[in-house]
Scaffold this motif. Structure first.
Motif, PDB file in Angstrom:
ATOM      1  N   THR A  31     104.509  -7.749   6.398  1.00 60.53           N
ATOM      2  CA  THR A  31     105.317  -8.137   5.238  1.00 60.53           C
ATOM      3  C   THR A  31     105.943  -6.936   4.529  1.00 60.53           C
ATOM      4  N   ALA A  32     105.526  -5.716   4.907  1.00 61.78           N
ATOM      5  CA  ALA A  32     106.116  -4.521   4.298  1.00 61.78           C
ATOM      6  C   ALA A  32     107.313  -4.017   5.096  1.00 61.78           C
ATOM      7  N   ILE A  33     107.574  -4.634   6.232  1.00 63.22           N
ATOM      8  CA  ILE A  33     108.705  -4.218   7.066  1.00 63.22           C
ATOM      9  C   ILE A  33     110.006  -4.692   6.429  1.00 63.22           C
ATOM     10  N   VAL A  34     110.910  -3.772   6.196  1.00 60.69           N
ATOM     11  CA  VAL A  34     112.173  -4.070   5.513  1.00 60.69           C
ATOM     12  C   VAL A  34     113.267  -4.335   6.548  1.00 60.69           C
ATOM     13  N   GLY A  35     114.011  -5.432   6.341  1.00 56.62           N
ATOM     14  CA  GLY A  35     115.120  -5.757   7.234  1.00 56.62           C
ATOM     15  C   GLY A  35     114.654  -6.270   8.581  1.00 56.62           C
ATOM     16  N   GLN A  36     115.549  -6.194   9.598  1.00 58.13           N
ATOM     17  CA  GLN A  36     115.285  -6.662  10.966  1.00 58.13           C
ATOM     18  C   GLN A  36     114.771  -8.105  10.978  1.00 58.13           C
ATOM     19  N   GLU A  37     115.430  -8.963  10.197  1.00 55.29           N
ATOM     20  CA  GLU A  37     114.996 -10.347  10.047  1.00 55.29           C
ATOM     21  C   GLU A  37     115.041 -11.125  11.368  1.00 55.29           C
ATOM     22  N   GLU A  38     116.023 -10.808  12.206  1.00 55.96           N
ATOM     23  CA  GLU A  38     116.158 -11.523  13.473  1.00 55.96           C
ATOM     24  C   GLU A  38     114.943 -11.285  14.371  1.00 55.96           C
ATOM     25  N   MET A  39     114.512 -10.047  14.446  1.00 59.40           N
ATOM     26  CA  MET A  39     113.344  -9.703  15.251  1.00 59.40           C
ATOM     27  C   MET A  39     112.085 -10.345  14.684  1.00 59.40           C
ATOM     28  N   ARG A 222     114.401 -15.284  31.866  1.00 53.99           N
ATOM     29  CA  ARG A 222     113.045 -15.799  31.779  1.00 53.99           C
ATOM     30  C   ARG A 222     112.408 -15.560  30.417  1.00 53.99           C
ATOM     31  N   PHE A 223     112.976 -14.665  29.624  1.00 53.67           N
ATOM     32  CA  PHE A 223     112.495 -14.485  28.248  1.00 53.67           C
ATOM     33  C   PHE A 223     113.035 -15.625  27.395  1.00 53.67           C
ATOM     34  N   GLY A 224     112.176 -16.213  26.594  1.00 55.29           N
ATOM     35  CA  GLY A 224     112.594 -17.350  25.781  1.00 55.29           C
ATOM     36  C   GLY A 224     113.688 -16.995  24.783  1.00 55.29           C
ATOM     37  N   MET A 225     113.508 -15.864  24.064  1.00 59.72           N
ATOM     38  CA  MET A 225     114.456 -15.485  23.025  1.00 59.72           C
ATOM     39  C   MET A 225     114.880 -14.030  23.205  1.00 59.72           C
ATOM     40  N   HIS A 226     116.005 -13.698  22.584  1.00 61.36           N
ATOM     41  CA  HIS A 226     116.550 -12.346  22.700  1.00 61.36           C
ATOM     42  C   HIS A 226     117.041 -11.902  21.329  1.00 61.36           C
ATOM     43  N   ALA A 227     116.405 -10.862  20.798  1.00 59.05           N
ATOM     44  CA  ALA A 227     116.795 -10.342  19.487  1.00 59.05           C
ATOM     45  C   ALA A 227     117.488  -9.001  19.650  1.00 59.05           C
ATOM     46  N   GLU A 228     118.604  -8.825  18.966  1.00 56.13           N
ATOM     47  CA  GLU A 228     119.327  -7.551  18.991  1.00 56.13           C
ATOM     48  C   GLU A 228     119.099  -6.816  17.680  1.00 56.13           C
ATOM     49  N   ILE A 229     118.706  -5.561  17.791  1.00 56.71           N
ATOM     50  CA  ILE A 229     118.365  -4.771  16.617  1.00 56.71           C
ATOM     51  C   ILE A 229     119.354  -3.627  16.468  1.00 56.71           C
ATOM     52  N   ARG A 230     119.862  -3.470  15.275  1.00 54.34           N
ATOM     53  CA  ARG A 230     120.813  -2.393  15.004  1.00 54.34           C
ATOM     54  C   ARG A 230     120.276  -1.497  13.877  1.00 54.34           C
ATOM     55  N   THR A 231     120.670  -0.245  13.894  1.00 50.14           N
ATOM     56  CA  THR A 231     120.271   0.681  12.832  1.00 50.14           C
ATOM     57  C   THR A 231     120.866   0.235  11.498  1.00 50.14           C
ATOM     58  N   VAL A 232     120.038   0.221  10.466  1.00 46.18           N
ATOM     59  CA  VAL A 232     120.483  -0.185   9.131  1.00 46.18           C
ATOM     60  C   VAL A 232     121.518   0.810   8.603  1.00 46.18           C
ATOM     61  N   LYS A 233     122.619   0.292   8.095  1.00 47.56           N
ATOM     62  CA  LYS A 233     123.699   1.155   7.596  1.00 47.56           C
ATOM     63  C   LYS A 233     123.657   1.348   6.082  1.00 47.56           C
ATOM     64  N   ASP A 234     123.116   0.380   5.361  1.00 45.55           N
ATOM     65  CA  ASP A 234     123.094   0.435   3.899  1.00 45.55           C
ATOM     66  C   ASP A 234     122.166   1.560   3.423  1.00 45.55           C
ATOM     67  N   PRO A 235     122.680   2.560   2.706  1.00 43.24           N
ATOM     68  CA  PRO A 235     121.855   3.692   2.267  1.00 43.24           C
ATOM     69  C   PRO A 235     120.647   3.271   1.425  1.00 43.24           C
ATOM     70  N   ILE A 333     119.814 -20.859  17.467  1.00 41.05           N
ATOM     71  CA  ILE A 333     120.509 -21.076  18.743  1.00 41.05           C
ATOM     72  C   ILE A 333     121.043 -19.767  19.343  1.00 41.05           C
ATOM     73  N   THR A 334     121.443 -18.822  18.509  1.00 35.99           N
ATOM     74  CA  THR A 334     121.907 -17.536  19.032  1.00 35.99           C
ATOM     75  C   THR A 334     120.754 -16.784  19.699  1.00 35.99           C
ATOM     76  N   LEU A 335     119.591 -16.777  19.052  1.00 34.81           N
ATOM     77  CA  LEU A 335     118.408 -16.124  19.617  1.00 34.81           C
ATOM     78  C   LEU A 335     118.025 -16.720  20.969  1.00 34.81           C
TER      79      LEU A 335
END
Length: 369
Positions: A31-39, A222-235, A333-335
């Motif tokens: 719960t302390a992890i900031v961002g990366q909501e899709e993952m 064969r993987f059920g879901m696929h999450a794409e992670i990008r580097t956070v840009k907001d300072p 559905i995107t995941l």
């Protein structure tokens, strides 16, 4: 009990430091992890319904992939297992117990039970097939007539999470074994006419950097879901991430304690969702529309349809409801589908955007009619 260790520094000064008497390594709170909501969402949904089939996480270096995956395992409630069983056998679910435990139950034997944390197993890139699947002691089998099996990582991961970092660099034959076991829920080892089978039901989580190579399409599917992670840009968000990590590195126990309430709340929410999942229903028209989206996107096979249905129900249960809505489907559905699209080098639109575009077209047509 507190142990006191005297540390002598170069300047001959003597410093007394207190070390807590514990052998448990602290894990960064989920719960302390900031961002990366899709993952985070993909991991939570797979925990609620492991039959979704795991998740592939692809993204930039240093974006917290490994940290998040280890944090979700630490968040989960303990599970009941048969004491001293090498396969984390469930005491009552036949599909989750070894043949030895089944035989003992058939003979009306009493089994000792215990509770353990959900297993979190790392598969190193240099692992061999024997380390993954387990080995049979042929010499002992021939001389003593006894099947002696040394369990591998698949046995340890039963009813837990199997994590493969840099999965796109793993040998293809090991990936095949992993995916077959994840799909069937069983691992079979055949050596010199001796066969041993054991349950291997786990949430398969892979992570990697697309710059280091892509998975073959038939394996990625064969993987059920696929999450794409990008580097956070907001300072401001980047600063918050750095502060949370620094706080944990300086004093892990304080950071964990500060997040304990949120951790317990999320844990309860996941348990409630697991219990609610079987009663979640989806309208027949929604199921038809999901299949229409898959057909429109030219998705091979039916895994996309199945995973999207399962993920929508898991998301619905996660929010404490029993009837799937259009918004539930739109969220997941995107995941569920982006990694199943055929690669077109001339295509300018992102695969995730393409999925959403077709979703809007199909579902809006249905609403208008």
């Amino acid at each position: 009990m507190t142990n006191y260790i005297i540390i002598k520094l170069q300047k001959k000064e003597t410093v007394i430091s207190t070390v807590k008497n514990t052998t448990v390594r602290p894990i960064f709170p989920f719960t302390a992890i900031v961002g990366q909501e899709e993952m985070k969402l993909a991991l939570i949904l797979n925990v609620i319904d492991p039959k979704i089939g795991g998740v592939m996480i692809m993204g930039d270096r240093g974006t917290g992939k490994s940290t998040t995956i280890r944090a979700i395992a630490d968040l989960l409630p303990e599970i009941p297992v048969v004491l001293n069983d090498s396969f984390n056998s469930h005491p009552s679910d036949i599909d989750l117990m070894s043949d030895q435990v089944k035989d003992a139950l058939d003979k009306k034997a009493e089994l000792d039970l215990t509770h353990i944390k959900v297993p979190m197993v790392d598969l190193p890139l240099g692992a061999t097939e024997d380390r993954l699947c387990g080995t049979i002691d042929i010499e002992k089998a021939l001389t003593e007539g006894v099947k002696s099996f040394e369990p591998g990582l698949l046995a340890k991961a039963n009813r837990g999470i199997l994590y493969v970092d840099e999965v796109n660099l793993l040998d293809d034959h090991l990936v095949d074994i992993l995916l077959d076991s994840a799909a069937s829920g069983w691992n079979t080892v055949e050596r010199e006419g001796i066969s041993i089978r054991h349950p291997a039901r786990f949430v398969l989580v892979g992570s990697g950097n697309p710059e280091e190579g892509e998975l073959r399409p038939q394996l990625l599917d064969r993987f059920g879901m696929h999450a794409e992670i990008r580097t956070v840009k907001d300072p401001a968000l980047r600063v918050k991430i750095v502060e949370e990590r620094s706080k944990f590195d300086q004093d892990p126990s304080t950071c964990i304690e500060e997040n304990r309430k949120n951790q317990e709340a999320l844990k309860s929410k996941i348990v409630e969702a697991q219990n609610t999942l079987s009663s979640v229903e989806m309208d027949y028209n929604f199921r038809v529309k999901i299949s229409e989206v898959c057909s429109e996107l030219d998705v091979d096979g039916l895994r996309g349809d199945i995973v999207t249905n399962r993920a929508a129900k898991a998301f619905c249960a996660y929010h404490g409801r029993t009837n799937v809505t259009v918004d539930d489907i739109k969220t997941i559905i995107t995941l569920s589908l982006r990694h199943r699209l055929r690669k077109d080098p001339l295509e300018s639109i992102d695969s995730g955007q393409k999925v959403l575009k077709v979703f809007e077209k199909v579902f809006n047509d249905g609403l208008e009619s």
